[in-house]
Design a protein around this motif. Structure first.
Motif, PDB file in Angstrom:
ATOM      1  N   ARG A   1       3.883   1.607  -1.134  1.00  0.00           N
ATOM      2  CA  ARG A   1       4.534   1.781  -2.429  1.00  0.00           C
ATOM      3  C   ARG A   1       3.562   2.356  -3.459  1.00  0.00           C
ATOM      4  NH1 ARG A   1       7.590  -3.649  -1.924  1.00  0.00           N
ATOM      5  NH2 ARG A   1       9.533  -2.969  -0.992  1.00  0.00           N
ATOM      6  N   SER A   2       2.323   1.882  -3.400  1.00  0.00           N
ATOM      7  CA  SER A   2       1.306   2.414  -4.304  1.00  0.00           C
ATOM      8  C   SER A   2       1.082   3.903  -4.054  1.00  0.00           C
ATOM      9  CB  SER A   2      -0.007   1.652  -4.130  1.00  0.00           C
ATOM     10  OG  SER A   2       0.155   0.292  -4.459  1.00  0.00           O
ATOM     11  N   LEU A   3       1.128   4.291  -2.778  1.00  0.00           N
ATOM     12  CA  LEU A   3       0.957   5.702  -2.435  1.00  0.00           C
ATOM     13  C   LEU A   3       2.113   6.535  -2.981  1.00  0.00           C
ATOM     14  CD1 LEU A   3      -0.627   7.885  -0.965  1.00  0.00           C
ATOM     15  CD2 LEU A   3       0.590   7.266   1.146  1.00  0.00           C
TER      16      LEU A   3
ATOM     17  N   ARG B   1      11.124  10.977  -6.094  1.00  0.00           N
ATOM     18  CA  ARG B   1      10.727   9.617  -5.740  1.00  0.00           C
ATOM     19  C   ARG B   1      11.453   9.164  -4.465  1.00  0.00           C
ATOM     20  NH1 ARG B   1      10.554   7.337 -10.243  1.00  0.00           N
ATOM     21  NH2 ARG B   1       8.410   6.557 -10.342  1.00  0.00           N
TER      22      ARG B   1
ATOM     23  N   ARG C   1       0.828  -1.213   0.000  1.00  0.00           N
ATOM     24  CA  ARG C   1       0.000   0.000   0.000  1.00  0.00           C
ATOM     25  C   ARG C   1       0.857   1.255   0.000  1.00  0.00           C
ATOM     26  NH1 ARG C   1      -3.581  -2.206   3.985  1.00  0.00           N
ATOM     27  NH2 ARG C   1      -2.613  -0.844   5.518  1.00  0.00           N
TER      28      ARG C   1
ATOM     29  N   MET D   1       2.939  10.371  -9.729  1.00  0.00           N
ATOM     30  CA  MET D   1       2.139  10.704 -10.909  1.00  0.00           C
ATOM     31  C   MET D   1       1.569  12.111 -10.802  1.00  0.00           C
ATOM     32  SD  MET D   1       2.359   8.292 -13.057  1.00  0.00           S
ATOM     33  CE  MET D   1       1.025   8.756 -14.159  1.00  0.00           C
ATOM     34  N   GLU D   2       1.175  12.484  -9.579  1.00  0.00           N
ATOM     35  CA  GLU D   2       0.629  13.834  -9.375  1.00  0.00           C
ATOM     36  C   GLU D   2       1.697  14.899  -9.612  1.00  0.00           C
ATOM     37  OE1 GLU D   2      -0.839  13.741  -5.414  1.00  0.00           O
ATOM     38  OE2 GLU D   2      -2.583  12.475  -5.871  1.00  0.00           O
TER      39      GLU D   2
ATOM     40  N   GLU E   1       3.882   5.884  -5.647  1.00  0.00           N
ATOM     41  CA  GLU E   1       3.708   6.007  -7.101  1.00  0.00           C
ATOM     42  C   GLU E   1       2.571   6.960  -7.450  1.00  0.00           C
ATOM     43  OE1 GLU E   1       5.824   4.892  -9.356  1.00  0.00           O
ATOM     44  OE2 GLU E   1       6.960   4.308  -7.568  1.00  0.00           O
ATOM     45  N   LYS E   2       1.515   6.969  -6.639  1.00  0.00           N
ATOM     46  CA  LYS E   2       0.403   7.890  -6.881  1.00  0.00           C
ATOM     47  C   LYS E   2       0.868   9.334  -6.739  1.00  0.00           C
ATOM     48  CE  LYS E   2      -4.162   9.186  -5.128  1.00  0.00           C
ATOM     49  NZ  LYS E   2      -5.205   8.928  -4.091  1.00  0.00           N
ATOM     50  N   LYS E   3       1.635   9.621  -5.682  1.00  0.00           N
ATOM     51  CA  LYS E   3       2.171  10.974  -5.485  1.00  0.00           C
ATOM     52  C   LYS E   3       3.114  11.354  -6.625  1.00  0.00           C
ATOM     53  CE  LYS E   3       0.323  12.066  -1.454  1.00  0.00           C
ATOM     54  NZ  LYS E   3      -0.580  13.240  -1.279  1.00  0.00           N
TER      55      LYS E   3
END
Length: 390
Positions: free
Chosen positions: A184-186, A208, A182, A192-193, A188-190
């Motif tokens: 790591r997904s967060l 990153r 979870r 992308m933003e 990657e989401k940040k």
């Protein structure tokens, strides 16, 4: 030394050189089994001799105790320190004999997604590591056939130890995996933003890294010790599986455990990937990690106790193909100064061979070659060293 190129280039049925090579391998493995049997007998005799010494000390202790009880007056008190010391010595010597029954250790390391879990299962001839999961990135797993059944030992960063059942340990590990995934997904989401406002690759890498340090979950669990069946190499070894070398956010406690196990290991298996042998990023990370732990000078094993496995050789080309020969040649060129033996290997086929008992597949996959090297380089050397020490 590693497998000769001729063995890779010419092993088809009917090929005289290939048949000669196969016969030579069979002879060497027979020799290895004979020497292994001799080693086992020597170890047994040393253990029996140690037990005899312990029994002699215990008998002297018993005789002096009886003498003290039968002697009137204050004289027995002068014997008591000797009696107590004899009891301690007898116990210490017996412990040396019991220590000879402890398994040796194999340390398995390499990049993530290079097939370590499947290789570990093939060596153990049992499904120890789940291969359908993402690579282990945050803990050290120790698989030990001498551990009490259904008793898992979990070591945390603060040094605390928790004992629990296998089922409970799996729930804990799954929960930690979920938190890690979870986070790591967060990250990657940040990313992308923020991607469009970051002007170049360097800025993106820095962002990153910042997000990973701020948001990525770091588990408090350092080590998990699992009980296992007494199968495959687990009859003589415990297997130590490690996080992928590409993990930059490992806590210091995990890195310390990594190095401790590495230097104390009786044998080290480095897993390379035949389909990525020349890739820049894996090469850079592996060389950095090798430099950190001193790949050529493992404290317990020495360079002779280190094997490289060139995994995923089946993805490079079919058996006896020039593509496989070139991959092995490239691995020797890049890593020959570090590893004195590099074994072409297919963990997927080896695991299938271990499960099915398919002898031809065990040979073709490299499993037989690896097991032979484990016995020759790891077990016999470690057993000899242990006997000499005792």
């Amino acid at each position: 030394m590693g497998q000769p190129e001729s063995a890779v280039l010419c092993e088809e049925p009917g090929c005289a050189r290939g048949e000669l090579i196969a016969a030579a391998r069979s002879a060497m493995r027979l020799y290895g089994r004979v020497m292994g049997t001799i080693d086992d007998e020597c170890t047994l005799k040393v253990r029996e001799a140690i037990i005899d010494q312990s029994d002699e000390l215990a008998q002297i202790h018993t005789s002096l105790t009886e003498l003290a009880r039968a002697t009137p007056g204050a004289q027995p008190s002068r014997l008591m320190p000797v009696i107590h010391r004899l009891a301690e010595c007898a116990a210490d010597v017996r412990a040396q004999a019991d220590d000879m029954d402890k398994p040796f250790s194999i340390f398995i390391t390499g990049m993530g997604k290079f097939g370590k879990s499947t290789l570990l299962n093939a060596l153990a001839a049992a499904e120890l590591a789940r291969v359908d999961f993402l690579p282990n990135t945050w803990r050290i797993d120790v698989f030990d056939s001498t551990a009490p059944a259904d008793q898992v030992r979990i070591v945390s960063r603060d040094g605390s130890v928790r004992m629990c059942s296998v089922a409970e340990a799996r729930r804990i590990v799954d929960s930690e995996e979920e938190k890690t995934t979870r986070s790591r997904s967060l990250v990657e989401k940040k990313m992308m933003e923020d991607f469009t406002r970051l002007t170049d690759a360097k800025a993106r890498d820095q962002r990153r890294e910042q997000l990973r340090r701020e948001l990525q979950y770091v588990s408090p669990v350092v080590e998990v010790h699992w009980p296992t069946p007494r199968t495959g190499v687990l009859k003589s070894f415990r297997l130590v599986d490690t996080p992928g070398l590409s993990q930059d956010l490992l806590p210091k406690t995990v890195r310390a455990s990594f190095e401790d196990y590495y230097y104390k290991a009786d044998g080290v298996v480095w897993v390379l990937a035949a389909d990525k042998i020349s890739a820049d990023e894996p090469m850079r990370i592996m060389r950095e990690r090798m430099s950190e732990v001193g790949a050529g000078r493992s404290g317990g094993a020495g360079q002779e106790g280190i094997i490289a496995v060139l995994n995923k050789i089946d993805l490079v080309g079919p058996p006896a193909s020039p593509m496989r020969a070139r991959a092995l040649e490239e691995a020797r060129r890049l890593f020959g100064a570090i590893f004195t033996e590099i074994i072409p290997f297919s963990a997927r086929e080896a695991w299938e061979a271990a499960r099915s008992g398919d002898r031809n597949m065990a040979e073709a996959s490299g499993l037989n070659a690896l097991l032979d090297a484990v016995g020759r380089r790891f077990k016999r050397r470690a057993a000899h060293g242990r006997r000499e020490h005792k």
